[in-house]
Design a protein around this motif. Structure first.
Motif, PDB file in Angstrom:
ATOM      1  N   ASN A   9       1.632  -1.452  -5.878  1.00 48.97           N
ATOM      2  CA  ASN A   9       3.207  -1.215  -6.339  1.00 48.97           C
ATOM      3  C   ASN A   9       3.548   0.032  -7.043  1.00 48.97           C
ATOM      4  O   ASN A   9       4.664   0.319  -7.104  1.00 48.97           O
ATOM      5  N   LYS A  31      -1.308  -0.213 -15.739  1.00 53.72           N
ATOM      6  CA  LYS A  31      -1.806  -1.317 -14.668  1.00 53.72           C
ATOM      7  C   LYS A  31      -0.899  -0.854 -13.420  1.00 53.72           C
ATOM      8  O   LYS A  31       0.112  -0.391 -13.464  1.00 53.72           O
ATOM      9  N   THR A  62      -0.700  -3.037  -9.441  1.00 51.57           N
ATOM     10  CA  THR A  62      -1.233  -4.149  -8.626  1.00 51.57           C
ATOM     11  C   THR A  62      -1.336  -3.899  -7.251  1.00 51.57           C
ATOM     12  O   THR A  62      -0.608  -3.164  -6.602  1.00 51.57           O
ATOM     13  N   TYR A  65      -2.242  -5.016  -3.348  1.00 52.89           N
ATOM     14  CA  TYR A  65      -1.978  -6.545  -2.787  1.00 52.89           C
ATOM     15  C   TYR A  65      -2.055  -6.160  -1.132  1.00 52.89           C
ATOM     16  O   TYR A  65      -2.092  -5.048  -0.704  1.00 52.89           O
ATOM     17  N   ASN A 121      -4.200  -8.161  -6.950  1.00 47.87           N
ATOM     18  CA  ASN A 121      -5.066  -7.963  -8.023  1.00 47.87           C
ATOM     19  C   ASN A 121      -4.424  -6.798  -9.069  1.00 47.87           C
ATOM     20  O   ASN A 121      -4.104  -5.796  -8.733  1.00 47.87           O
ATOM     21  N   GLU A 122      -4.178  -7.235 -10.292  1.00 53.73           N
ATOM     22  CA  GLU A 122      -3.923  -6.278 -11.257  1.00 53.73           C
ATOM     23  C   GLU A 122      -5.004  -5.521 -11.830  1.00 53.73           C
ATOM     24  O   GLU A 122      -6.228  -5.898 -12.109  1.00 53.73           O
TER      25      GLU A 122
END
Length: 273
Positions: free
Chosen positions: A32, A41, A43, A45, A88-89
């Motif tokens: 993202n 952070k 993510t 995906y 997954n973060e």
């Protein structure tokens, strides 16, 4: 390195097989925030299907791996659970280039047309396939899919992303800036198959902004050294894609006729200021 020339595919049913391939689901790994500050952070995906940036869910049982390659060379496995986007973060705590990677387990299937002439497929080898009444067999295939996504974190030291060693892989040779590749400069890439340059294959590119239907906005064919140059003028995430097919080995002909390989690479394109 010597380049690999494309072998002649089986002529029987090639047109129908190509049509079926265009309908097949594509596996992509995305993030993202492809440009992120150190310590922040993001993510990671999966995108599976046709639409961008997401379409359908994929079962973890179909996946061979989901991992994050760090700037210092370590590889961190990411969680794969059930039928989901497998989000997954991740904390990007090292400056440099990260690459998220995934691969699907090889899939053996048969393609055919049903009694009405509509293309269809069955997930069994040729030796186990039973043709429905009125149908016409096309061919058997074994499919492989690999996908990567580039993440820029902090200072990237003006380096290009390194190859990860996938059987089929797109390697971008251009060096990204702090915010990604420039929309005003062509992106130079190379296609490798089993570590060697792959000549004469088409690399296309779709923008998650311009191409919600997943259809490519541009394409070019690799030269004798497996290299290709693409113009990607829209800021955002672009997904490079390549497909390579070859005849199966004689020992595998009872199970499938061809092997099909697909590789994608998601890269960020910056808005020039």
């Amino acid at each position: 390195m010597n380049s690999i020339k494309r072998p002649l595919l089986l002529s029987l049913g090639l047109v129908l097989a190509t049509a079926l391939a265009t309908q097949a689901h594509t596996l992509r790994v995305l993030v993202n925030r492809p440009v992120v500050e150190q310590g922040k952070k993001g993510t990671v995906y999966l995108s599976y299907g046709h639409l961008l940036p997401v379409d359908e869910l994929i079962d973890a049982e179909a996946l061979a791996l989901l991992q994050l390659h760090t700037p210092t060379g370590s590889v961190k496995p990411l969680a794969m659970t059930g039928k989901s986007l497998h989000a997954n973060e991740v904390i990007f705590d090292e400056p440099g280039l990260y690459q998220a990677a995934t691969a699907r387990k090889p899939l053996i299937y048969c393609t055919y047309t049903d009694a009405s002439g509509k293309p269809a497929f069955a997930r069994v080898p040729k030796s186990e396939f039973k043709l429905p009444e009125g149908g016409k067999f096309v061919l058997g295939a074994k499919g492989h899919q690999y996908s990567k996504a580039l993440i820029l974190c902090g200072e990237t030291s003006s380096q290009a992303p390194a190859p990860l060693g996938h059987t089929l892989e797109i390697v971008v040779e251009s060096q990204p800036g702090k915010q990604g590749y420039s929309a005003d400069a062509p992106v130079k890439a190379r296609v490798l198959f089993q570590g060697k340059p792959l000549a004469g294959v088409k690399v296309d590119a779709a923008s998650t902004t311009l191409s919600p239907d997943g259809l490519p906005e541009t394409a070019a064919e690799t030269d004798s050294e497996g290299r290709v140059t693409l113009e990607l003028p829209e800021p955002g995430t672009w997904i490079l894609n390549v497909t390579y097919k070859r005849d199966s080995a004689p020992a595998d002909r009872q199970a499938f006729d061809i092997e099909s390989y697909v590789a994608t690479f998601a890269i960020p394109i910056a808005e020039d200021k």
